[in-house]
Design a protein around this motif. Structure first.
Motif, mmCIF file in Angstrom:
data_model
loop_
_atom_site.group_PDB
_atom_site.id
_atom_site.type_symbol
_atom_site.label_atom_id
_atom_site.label_comp_id
_atom_site.label_asym_id
_atom_site.label_seq_id
_atom_site.Cartn_x
_atom_site.Cartn_y
_atom_site.Cartn_z
ATOM 1 N N GLN A 96 32.471 125.117 62.408
ATOM 2 C CA GLN A 96 31.753 125.211 62.777
ATOM 3 C C GLN A 96 31.935 125.291 64.616
ATOM 4 O OE1 GLN A 96 27.839 123.111 61.308
ATOM 5 N NE2 GLN A 96 29.106 123.728 59.021
ATOM 6 N N TYR A 97 32.610 123.893 64.706
ATOM 7 C CA TYR A 97 32.599 123.367 66.524
ATOM 8 C C TYR A 97 33.195 124.015 66.826
ATOM 9 C CZ TYR A 97 34.416 120.453 69.880
ATOM 10 O OH TYR A 97 34.651 119.951 71.787
ATOM 11 N N LEU A 118 50.104 130.319 69.455
ATOM 12 C CA LEU A 118 49.176 130.500 69.198
ATOM 13 C C LEU A 118 48.809 131.794 70.038
ATOM 14 C CD1 LEU A 118 46.398 127.230 69.058
ATOM 15 C CD2 LEU A 118 47.816 128.833 67.054
ATOM 16 N N ALA A 119 47.758 132.797 69.353
ATOM 17 C CA ALA A 119 47.896 133.924 70.675
ATOM 18 C C ALA A 119 46.252 133.386 71.364
ATOM 19 C CB ALA A 119 47.602 135.096 69.657
ATOM 20 N N PRO A 120 46.125 134.018 72.124
ATOM 21 C CA PRO A 120 44.514 133.467 72.533
ATOM 22 C C PRO A 120 42.977 133.918 71.563
ATOM 23 C CG PRO A 120 45.531 135.448 74.103
ATOM 24 C CD PRO A 120 46.589 135.392 72.342
ATOM 25 N N GLY A 121 42.546 133.070 71.482
ATOM 26 C CA GLY A 121 41.182 132.982 70.764
ATOM 27 C C GLY A 121 41.831 131.975 69.612
ATOM 28 N N GLN A 122 42.702 131.197 68.977
ATOM 29 C CA GLN A 122 43.402 131.117 67.719
ATOM 30 C C GLN A 122 43.046 129.589 68.256
ATOM 31 O OE1 GLN A 122 47.130 132.617 67.018
ATOM 32 N NE2 GLN A 122 45.608 133.462 65.206
ATOM 33 N N VAL A 123 42.635 128.785 67.337
ATOM 34 C CA VAL A 123 42.377 127.825 67.742
ATOM 35 C C VAL A 123 43.595 126.996 66.195
ATOM 36 C CG1 VAL A 123 40.844 127.584 66.051
ATOM 37 C CG2 VAL A 123 41.234 125.332 67.687
ATOM 38 N N GLY A 171 33.739 128.822 71.082
ATOM 39 C CA GLY A 171 34.644 130.151 71.660
ATOM 40 C C GLY A 171 36.053 130.523 71.088
ATOM 41 N N ALA A 172 36.849 130.097 70.187
ATOM 42 C CA ALA A 172 37.534 129.968 69.500
ATOM 43 C C ALA A 172 37.184 131.341 68.184
ATOM 44 C CB ALA A 172 38.322 129.631 68.665
ATOM 45 N N THR A 173 38.212 132.435 67.754
ATOM 46 C CA THR A 173 38.125 133.105 66.911
ATOM 47 C C THR A 173 38.578 133.493 65.824
ATOM 48 O OG1 THR A 173 39.664 134.613 68.359
ATOM 49 C CG2 THR A 173 37.309 134.692 68.985
ATOM 50 N N GLN A 174 39.472 132.988 65.592
ATOM 51 C CA GLN A 174 40.673 132.684 64.420
ATOM 52 C C GLN A 174 41.219 131.154 64.474
ATOM 53 O OE1 GLN A 174 44.310 135.221 64.506
ATOM 54 N NE2 GLN A 174 42.572 136.120 62.352
ATOM 55 N N ASP A 206 39.482 134.138 60.250
ATOM 56 C CA ASP A 206 38.790 134.806 61.068
ATOM 57 C C ASP A 206 37.566 133.927 61.296
ATOM 58 O OD1 ASP A 206 40.301 136.558 62.436
ATOM 59 O OD2 ASP A 206 39.317 138.138 60.487
ATOM 60 N N LEU A 207 36.848 133.538 62.686
ATOM 61 C CA LEU A 207 35.752 132.743 62.877
ATOM 62 C C LEU A 207 35.256 133.482 63.222
ATOM 63 C CD1 LEU A 207 37.415 129.802 64.809
ATOM 64 C CD2 LEU A 207 36.458 129.560 62.247
ATOM 65 N N ASN A 208 33.609 134.209 62.092
ATOM 66 C CA ASN A 208 32.536 134.359 61.693
ATOM 67 C C ASN A 208 31.583 133.756 61.015
ATOM 68 O OD1 ASN A 208 33.708 136.473 60.263
ATOM 69 N ND2 ASN A 208 34.775 137.387 61.004
ATOM 70 N N GLU A 209 30.793 134.424 61.461
ATOM 71 C CA GLU A 209 29.537 134.212 60.577
ATOM 72 C C GLU A 209 29.336 134.346 58.659
ATOM 73 O OE1 GLU A 209 24.920 134.687 61.121
ATOM 74 O OE2 GLU A 209 25.171 133.816 63.829
ATOM 75 N N SER A 210 30.289 135.202 59.160
ATOM 76 C CA SER A 210 30.191 135.616 57.276
ATOM 77 C C SER A 210 30.994 134.905 56.476
ATOM 78 C CB SER A 210 30.432 137.150 57.548
ATOM 79 O OG SER A 210 31.591 137.634 57.340
ATOM 80 N N SER A 211 32.479 134.722 57.092
ATOM 81 C CA SER A 211 33.692 134.095 56.679
ATOM 82 C C SER A 211 32.946 133.048 56.357
ATOM 83 C CB SER A 211 34.662 133.986 57.147
ATOM 84 O OG SER A 211 34.667 133.584 58.547
#
Ligand SMILES: CC(C)(COP(=O)(O)OP(=O)(O)OC[C@H]1O[C@@H](n2cnc3c(N)ncnc32)[C@H](O)[C@@H]1OP(=O)(O)O)[C@@H](O)C(=O)NCCC(=O)NCCS
Length: 389
Positions: free
Chosen positions: A324-325, A294-299, A330-333, A374-379
């Motif tokens: 959502q959780y 896993l890269a940083p930010g990935q879960v 703080g995860a980004t992907q 990608d864990l951003n609002e739009s997706s």
């Protein structure tokens, strides 16, 4: 999870040096067989008021001997506070891993169901000249750590606290205990039950440990889920649990590990997927914030539904909720690793807005398709399955 035998064999594991304000250092450590004499001195020196608040079977050498003989033999763990320069024992902090029928009945009356496997009892006693100096509070983080290491998620007071012991009540309150209810002692005096819940409170940014879309609710897996899990598990699922195929002991051990991870804010967050008014357990879904590859930010997300619950879109809902959780944490992907032989899982990943990126061998050489979102609002909105609230 630590056992009482392991603690007795390696007391250093739970030994901490504390620096009380305006006094000499004290060491907090498990009671050992070599402590009998000094423990007898500690008990003998307790004032009548302290004895009224903390009642022992006796206050002499025979009692000290009994307490030392009990090390790792029953359900008790005793820690002592030792004044460093003098070696004098100045405190005794007691845990019991067993509940009494009276405890269970009193808490039941207050609407709380005690659980023998995850609740424990705690009772502290300091030497009179050490009371009211902040030493009990200084020791308290280790108290909660010990409870967690023993697999406990709640602490209740051993025998309650007397209503006319305001210092102890204040001590418990300021260390997070909440009052549960009053009861009457055999001598007619009043005591108070208090309880501390070690499970994490809802985190920042609305990151509650429970998430729901009105159909599916995710909440932390608990050892009480064992029966439902064993009843629902089929061959497809057994590979996902560390404990081996479908054994009660293995499943319980794994669920306890999950609870410990929740209690300590560890990198694994394992949820039960719950459905309907009765919150029936339909499967599990977990997040791993740390994992090789896993890269940083990935879960990493892994899920499994019991056969009766498959084919209804519930896994897709669960993936949206867990995303959502993860976003709130703080995860980004998010990554779902799909066995290429498992088209149903690939379909869930697709429906949840994940895109296949690569086929990567894991540590033992098995190749998995990596699906990423990608864990951003739009997706999250674009691929929303339900009406997340
Ligand atoms: C209960 C006990 C373990 C607490 O440890 P401690 O080191 O004395 O506690 P602390 O000093 O960390 O905290 C005590 C708090 O009570 C407050 N306090 C002291 N006397 C008080 C009183 N008469 N009324 C109200 N509050 C009082 C202190 O000011 C402190 O609160 P604060 O930090 O907000 O000011 C210890 O006092 C003790 O061993 N007492 C005798 C045995 C006992 O009662 N055990 C509990 C049985 S249930």
């Amino acid at each position: 999870m630590l056992t009482l035998t392991e603690i007795a064999e390696n007391p250093h594991r739970l030994t901490t040096r504390l620096k009380p304000h305006g006094g000499s250092d004290v060491v907090l450590r498990p009671l050992t067989h070599a402590d009998t004499g000094r423990l007898a001195e500690f008990l003998d020196a307790l004032s009548s008021e302290s004895r009224r608040f903390s009642t022992f079977g006796g206050y002499d050498l025979a009692t000290a001997q009994e307490l030392c003989d009990a090390i790792a033999r029953y359900d008790k763990l005793r820690l002592v506070l030792e004044d460093v320069p003098s070696g004098r024992i100045v405190g005794l902090l007691e845990f019991s891993l067993a509940l009494t029928p009276a405890d269970i009945a009193r808490y039941q009356d207050a609407g709380i169901r005690l659980t023998g496997t995850t609740d424990c009892r705690f009772g502290p006693t300091l030497a009179d000249d050490y009371q009211g100096r902040g030493v009990g509070t200084l020791a308290f983080p280790l108290v909660t750590e010990v409870a967690r290491l023993l697999g406990r998620t709640r602490i209740i007071l051993w025998g309650g606290v007397r209503a006319d012991n305001p210092r102890a009540i204040r001590y418990y309150e300021k260390n997070g205990f909440r009052p549960v209810g009053f009861f009457t002692e055999a001598d007619g005096s009043r005591s108070l039950d208090m309880m501390l819940d070690l499970r994490p409170a809802p985190g920042p940014a609305g990151a509650s440990t429970n998430v729901s879309d009105g159909v599916v609710t995710l909440s932390p897996l608990h050892v009480d889920d064992t029966d439902a899990h064993l009843a629902g598990e089929d061959e497809l699922l057994v590979r996902r649990l560390n404990g081996g195929p479908g054994t009660r002991a293995g499943t319980e051990a794994y669920f306890r590990q999950c609870m410990e991870q929740w209690a300590t804010g560890g990198p694994l967050r394992a949820f039960g997927v719950r459905v309907g008014d009765q919150a029936a357990l339909a499967g599990t879904i977990d997040l791993r914030f740390e994992m090789p590859g896993l890269a940083p930010g990935q879960v990493n997300i892994a899920y499994g539904l019991y056969p009766a619950w498959r084919g209804q879109g519930l896994a897709t809902r669960a993936v949206h909720l867990v995303c959502q959780y993860a976003t709130a944490q703080g995860a980004t992907q998010a990554v779902i690793q799909v066995d290429p032989e498992n088209p149903a899982s690939a379909a869930v990943a697709h429906r949840s807005g994940f895109t296949r990126t690569a086929r990567i061998p894991d540590a033992d050489g098995t190749r998995f398709d990596w699906y990423i979102r990608d864990l951003n609002e739009s997706s999250g909105e674009r691929h929303s399955a339900g009406d997340p609230s």
